[in-house]
Design a protein around this motif. Structure first.
Motif, PDB file in Angstrom:
ATOM      1  N   ILE A   1      43.012  47.690  43.216  1.00 34.26           N
ATOM      2  CA  ILE A   1      42.552  47.233  42.088  1.00 34.26           C
ATOM      3  C   ILE A   1      41.212  47.131  42.435  1.00 34.26           C
ATOM      4  O   ILE A   1      40.055  47.444  41.210  1.00 34.26           O
ATOM      5  CB  ILE A   1      42.993  45.667  42.014  1.00 34.26           C
TER       6      ILE A   1
ATOM      7  N   LEU B   1      38.480  49.230  39.729  1.00 33.69           N
ATOM      8  CA  LEU B   1      37.263  48.297  39.145  1.00 33.69           C
ATOM      9  C   LEU B   1      36.112  49.304  39.207  1.00 33.69           C
ATOM     10  O   LEU B   1      35.127  49.301  38.320  1.00 33.69           O
ATOM     11  CB  LEU B   1      37.155  47.058  39.693  1.00 33.69           C
TER      12      LEU B   1
ATOM     13  N   GLU C   1      29.739  46.343  41.286  1.00 29.97           N
ATOM     14  CA  GLU C   1      29.263  45.319  42.040  1.00 29.97           C
ATOM     15  C   GLU C   1      30.525  44.510  42.939  1.00 29.97           C
ATOM     16  O   GLU C   1      30.486  43.598  43.726  1.00 29.97           O
ATOM     17  CB  GLU C   1      28.747  44.138  40.986  1.00 29.97           C
ATOM     18  N   VAL C   2      31.642  44.907  42.461  1.00 32.32           N
ATOM     19  CA  VAL C   2      32.974  44.500  43.443  1.00 32.32           C
ATOM     20  C   VAL C   2      32.795  44.836  44.762  1.00 32.32           C
ATOM     21  O   VAL C   2      32.938  45.886  45.083  1.00 32.32           O
ATOM     22  CB  VAL C   2      34.304  44.814  42.761  1.00 32.32           C
ATOM     23  N   VAL C   3      33.039  43.689  45.729  1.00 33.29           N
ATOM     24  CA  VAL C   3      33.172  44.247  47.109  1.00 33.29           C
ATOM     25  C   VAL C   3      34.454  43.982  47.681  1.00 33.29           C
ATOM     26  O   VAL C   3      34.755  44.515  48.829  1.00 33.29           O
ATOM     27  CB  VAL C   3      32.006  43.471  47.859  1.00 33.29           C
ATOM     28  N   GLY C   4      35.164  43.321  46.790  1.00 32.76           N
ATOM     29  CA  GLY C   4      36.509  43.155  47.592  1.00 32.76           C
ATOM     30  C   GLY C   4      37.394  42.559  46.541  1.00 32.76           C
ATOM     31  O   GLY C   4      36.967  41.745  45.809  1.00 32.76           O
ATOM     32  N   VAL C   5      38.808  42.866  46.590  1.00 36.20           N
ATOM     33  CA  VAL C   5      39.909  42.167  46.035  1.00 36.20           C
ATOM     34  C   VAL C   5      40.908  41.844  46.755  1.00 36.20           C
ATOM     35  O   VAL C   5      41.432  42.446  47.706  1.00 36.20           O
ATOM     36  CB  VAL C   5      40.301  43.044  44.749  1.00 36.20           C
ATOM     37  N   LYS C   6      41.458  40.671  46.751  1.00 34.72           N
ATOM     38  CA  LYS C   6      42.515  39.983  47.353  1.00 34.72           C
ATOM     39  C   LYS C   6      43.906  39.561  46.141  1.00 34.72           C
ATOM     40  O   LYS C   6      43.352  39.069  45.136  1.00 34.72           O
ATOM     41  CB  LYS C   6      42.530  38.949  48.166  1.00 34.72           C
ATOM     42  N   THR C   7      44.959  40.137  46.257  1.00 33.37           N
ATOM     43  CA  THR C   7      45.758  39.647  45.543  1.00 33.37           C
ATOM     44  C   THR C   7      46.985  38.649  46.088  1.00 33.37           C
ATOM     45  O   THR C   7      47.177  38.498  46.989  1.00 33.37           O
ATOM     46  CB  THR C   7      46.900  40.993  45.046  1.00 33.37           C
ATOM     47  N   GLY C   8      47.550  37.999  45.042  1.00 35.98           N
ATOM     48  CA  GLY C   8      48.581  36.745  45.432  1.00 35.98           C
ATOM     49  C   GLY C   8      49.280  36.799  44.308  1.00 35.98           C
ATOM     50  O   GLY C   8      49.223  37.273  43.394  1.00 35.98           O
TER      51      GLY C   8
ATOM     52  N   PHE D   1      44.494  36.595  41.676  1.00 33.74           N
ATOM     53  CA  PHE D   1      43.454  37.546  42.176  1.00 33.74           C
ATOM     54  C   PHE D   1      42.243  36.755  42.726  1.00 33.74           C
ATOM     55  O   PHE D   1      41.750  35.752  42.107  1.00 33.74           O
ATOM     56  CB  PHE D   1      43.089  38.520  41.076  1.00 33.74           C
ATOM     57  N   GLU D   2      41.765  37.300  43.688  1.00 37.89           N
ATOM     58  CA  GLU D   2      40.515  36.996  44.295  1.00 37.89           C
ATOM     59  C   GLU D   2      39.540  37.958  44.323  1.00 37.89           C
ATOM     60  O   GLU D   2      39.782  39.064  44.835  1.00 37.89           O
ATOM     61  CB  GLU D   2      40.501  36.383  45.672  1.00 37.89           C
ATOM     62  N   VAL D   3      38.365  37.996  43.341  1.00 34.43           N
ATOM     63  CA  VAL D   3      37.525  39.186  43.311  1.00 34.43           C
ATOM     64  C   VAL D   3      36.112  38.623  43.774  1.00 34.43           C
ATOM     65  O   VAL D   3      35.672  37.740  43.327  1.00 34.43           O
ATOM     66  CB  VAL D   3      37.501  39.677  41.783  1.00 34.43           C
ATOM     67  N   MET D   4      35.639  39.520  44.778  1.00 34.90           N
ATOM     68  CA  MET D   4      34.302  39.070  45.450  1.00 34.90           C
ATOM     69  C   MET D   4      33.352  40.125  44.784  1.00 34.90           C
ATOM     70  O   MET D   4      33.602  41.364  44.801  1.00 34.90           O
ATOM     71  CB  MET D   4      34.496  39.394  46.893  1.00 34.90           C
TER      72      MET D   4
END
Lengths: 84, 84
Positions: free
Chosen positions: A23, A27, A34-41, B44-47
């Motif tokens: 993801i 993006l 500008e997105v530096v990281g994505v975590k999913t859950g 989702f957690e988007v940094m």
């Protein structure tokens, strides 16, 4: 009385999250540099019919431990509200 | 400045949620007869690294509309915090 548990399950720190990486890359491709990281859950809304908010909390925590989250690789958090 | 968007995506009312039904049945089988319904969703957690909280909110909303949620069958909600 009806109560509604809102549960979020995410991977523990250090567990590889390939879906999040995919993801994040998507993006970037779409122009969100500008997105530096994505975590999913995962998200669950569990409606229960019990006597008290306290009991609802206790039972929902048991459900998380037993079925909704895998304690080896996941952690969860939840809140319980009076249900709709 | 780093900001962290926490996004919950769920199916719209009326959209069939077979995963939720399966989990509900599994909880009944495990002895949680007080469960009256389960809805499933994604988290989702988007940094992001942007100048302001306002811009973070705007961009994360755009990401939801464009990639993270399917507007035909899903709705989303999110909050943005100053990132870790």
């Amino acid at each position: 009385m009806k109560y509604c548990g809102k549960i979020i399950v995410v991977l523990k720190e250090g567990v590889f999250d390939p879906q999040g990486v995919t993801i994040c890359n998507a993006l970037h491709t779409l122009g969100y540099g500008e997105v530096v990281g994505v975590k999913t859950g995962k998200f669950f809304e569990v409606m229960v019919e019990v006597e008290s908010l306290e009991l609802a909390r206790k039972r929902i925590q048991e459900m998380c431990d037993q079925l909704l989250a895998n304690p080896v690789i996941e952690r969860y958090s939840f809140e319980v509200e009076v249900g709709k």
